[in-house]
Design an enzyme around this catalytic site. Structure first.
Site, PDB file in Angstrom:
ATOM      1  N   LYS A  14       0.835  -1.215   0.000  1.00  0.00           N
ATOM      2  CA  LYS A  14       0.000   0.000   0.000  1.00  0.00           C
ATOM      3  C   LYS A  14       0.867   1.262   0.000  1.00  0.00           C
ATOM      4  O   LYS A  14       0.566   2.237  -0.693  1.00  0.00           O
ATOM      5  CB  LYS A  14      -0.938  -0.012   1.217  1.00  0.00           C
ATOM      6  CG  LYS A  14      -2.005  -1.097   1.113  1.00  0.00           C
ATOM      7  CD  LYS A  14      -2.852  -1.224   2.378  1.00  0.00           C
ATOM      8  CE  LYS A  14      -3.862  -2.355   2.203  1.00  0.00           C
ATOM      9  NZ  LYS A  14      -4.829  -2.452   3.305  1.00  0.00           N
ATOM     10  N   GLN A  58      -4.726  -1.491   9.732  1.00  0.00           N
ATOM     11  CA  GLN A  58      -4.618  -2.796   9.068  1.00  0.00           C
ATOM     12  C   GLN A  58      -5.025  -3.907  10.040  1.00  0.00           C
ATOM     13  O   GLN A  58      -4.559  -3.960  11.173  1.00  0.00           O
ATOM     14  CB  GLN A  58      -3.176  -2.994   8.580  1.00  0.00           C
ATOM     15  CG  GLN A  58      -2.963  -4.241   7.748  1.00  0.00           C
ATOM     16  CD  GLN A  58      -3.526  -4.146   6.338  1.00  0.00           C
ATOM     17  OE1 GLN A  58      -3.807  -3.068   5.823  1.00  0.00           O
ATOM     18  NE2 GLN A  58      -3.709  -5.280   5.700  1.00  0.00           N
ATOM     19  N   ASP A  81     -11.271   2.489   4.206  1.00  0.00           N
ATOM     20  CA  ASP A  81     -11.614   1.061   4.135  1.00  0.00           C
ATOM     21  C   ASP A  81     -13.128   0.846   4.076  1.00  0.00           C
ATOM     22  O   ASP A  81     -13.581  -0.260   3.783  1.00  0.00           O
ATOM     23  CB  ASP A  81     -11.119   0.334   5.398  1.00  0.00           C
ATOM     24  CG  ASP A  81      -9.711  -0.218   5.269  1.00  0.00           C
ATOM     25  OD1 ASP A  81      -9.286  -0.505   4.140  1.00  0.00           O
ATOM     26  OD2 ASP A  81      -9.051  -0.365   6.317  1.00  0.00           O
TER      27      ASP A  81
END
Ligand code: L34
Length: 241
Positions: A14, A58, A81
Site C-alpha cells: 500500500k 490494518q 476502508d
C-alpha cells in the site's frame, strides 16, 4: 499492529502504491504491547489532523485489542476502508461515499471484462463483514440473484455449481475444486493462504478450476492488487471531499 507477517507485506504494498500514485503516506508500526487506549489516541489524533485525508488500521489486530472499538473511532469521512458502521450502513442503502476495497475491486474486475451481472446467479462463499456481506450487497445492487454460503451451508457444491459468478472468500486454501464449478462460470478468488510448502494459494484450486471457468482470477496477482488499487481511489476521493 504487532508482528503479522502477511500484514507487513500488504502494508508495504500500500505504501509503495501511494508513492506511485503521488499520495503521501505515513506508517505507524506499533508494537504488540500497544494498549487499546494508545491505539485509539493515535486514531483520534489522525482524525483531527487536517493534513490527513484518509486512514486505516490494518487488520487483524493482536488479540488483546478490540477491533470494533478501534474501527468505531475512525472518522467516517476518513474511513478509506469503509469499515465504520456509518459507511457500512450506507452500502446497504446503496448511497455511499466509499466502498470496502476488496469487494469494490472485485466489481471493478467484472466491469473491466464487461461481465454482465444483471439476472445472473451470483454465489458468494463467505459472510465476513469486510468481504462476503458487502460483496453480496454490491452484486445485489447490480441486479444479480445472490446466494450467500458459509461454513454451515448444506450441500455447498450443489449451490456453487449453480453460480454464473462465483466469489470465494472463506480463508481455506484450495477449498473450491473444479468439480464444484459450472462450465463457463466466472470465478473470483479472494483467498490468500500459504500452503504446506509456503506457497501463496487462493481459496480455489486453480489448476482444476481454470478448466471449467470462462474467467478466473489468479492468486497472487488478482484480487489482492485490486484491493490496493481501490484504496488509492478511496483516498483520492476522501481528499477531494
Ligand atoms: N484494515 N485490513 C484493513 N484493510 C484491508 O483492506 C485489509 N486487507 C485484507 C487484510 N486486512 C486488511 C488487505 O489489505 C487483505 N488485504 C490485502 C492487501 C494486499 C494484498 C493482499 C491482501 C496483496 O498485495 N496481494 C498480492 C500478494 C502479496 C503477497 O505476496 O503476499 C497479490 O498479488 O495478490
Amino acid at each position: 499492529m504487532g508482528e503479522d507477517p502477511a500484514s507487513k507485506v500488504y502494508v508495504a504494498g500500500k505504501i509503495r502504491d501511494c508513492g506511485e500514485v503521488g499520495i503521501e503516506s505515513r506508517e505507524f508500526a506499533l508494537p504488540e504491547s500497544t494498549t487499546q487506549e494508545e491505539l485509539i489516541a493515535l486514531v483520534q489524533k489522525l482524525n483531527a489532523d487536517d493534513t490527513v485525508s484518509g486512514l486505516l488500521v490494518q487488520l487483524p489486530l493482536p488479540k488483546h485489542l478490540d477491533e470494533k472499538a478501534v474501527i468505531d473511532t475512525i472518522s467516517p469521512d476518513k474511513d478509506v476502508d469503509a469499515f465504520h458502521p456509518a459507511n457500512v450502513g450506507k452500502i446497504m442503502i446503496g448511497d455511499y461515499d466509499f466502498l470496502p476495497c476488496t469487494p469494490a475491486g472485485v466489481m471493478e474486475l467484472l466491469d473491466e471484462y464487461n461481465i454482465d451481472i444483471a439476472g445472473k446467479e451470483c454465489v458468494v462463499v463467505g459472510r465476513s463483514n469486510i468481504v462476503g456481506k458487502p460483496q453480496s450487497m454490491l452484486l445485489l445492487q447490480r441486479h444479480g440473484t445472490v446466494t450467500i454460503c458459509h461454513s454451515k451451508t448444506k450441500d455447498l457444491a450443489e449451490i456453487t455449481r449453480r453460480a454464473d459468478i462465483l466469489v470465494v472468500a472463506i480463508g481455506r486454501g484450495e477449498f473450491i475444486k473444479g468439480d464444484m464449478i459450472k462450465e463457463g462460470a466466472v470465478v473470483i478468488d479472494v483467498g490468500m493462504n500459504r500452503n504446506a510448502e509456503g506457497k501463496l494459494v487462493g481459496d480455489v484450486e486453480f489448476a482444476s478450476a481454470e478448466k471449467k471457468a470462462s474467467y478466473i482470477t489468479p492468486v497472487p496477482g488478482g484480487v489482492g492488487v485490486m484491493t490496493r488499487a481501490i484504496l488509492m481511489k478511496n483516498t483520492i476521493r476522501a481528499a477531494q471531499k
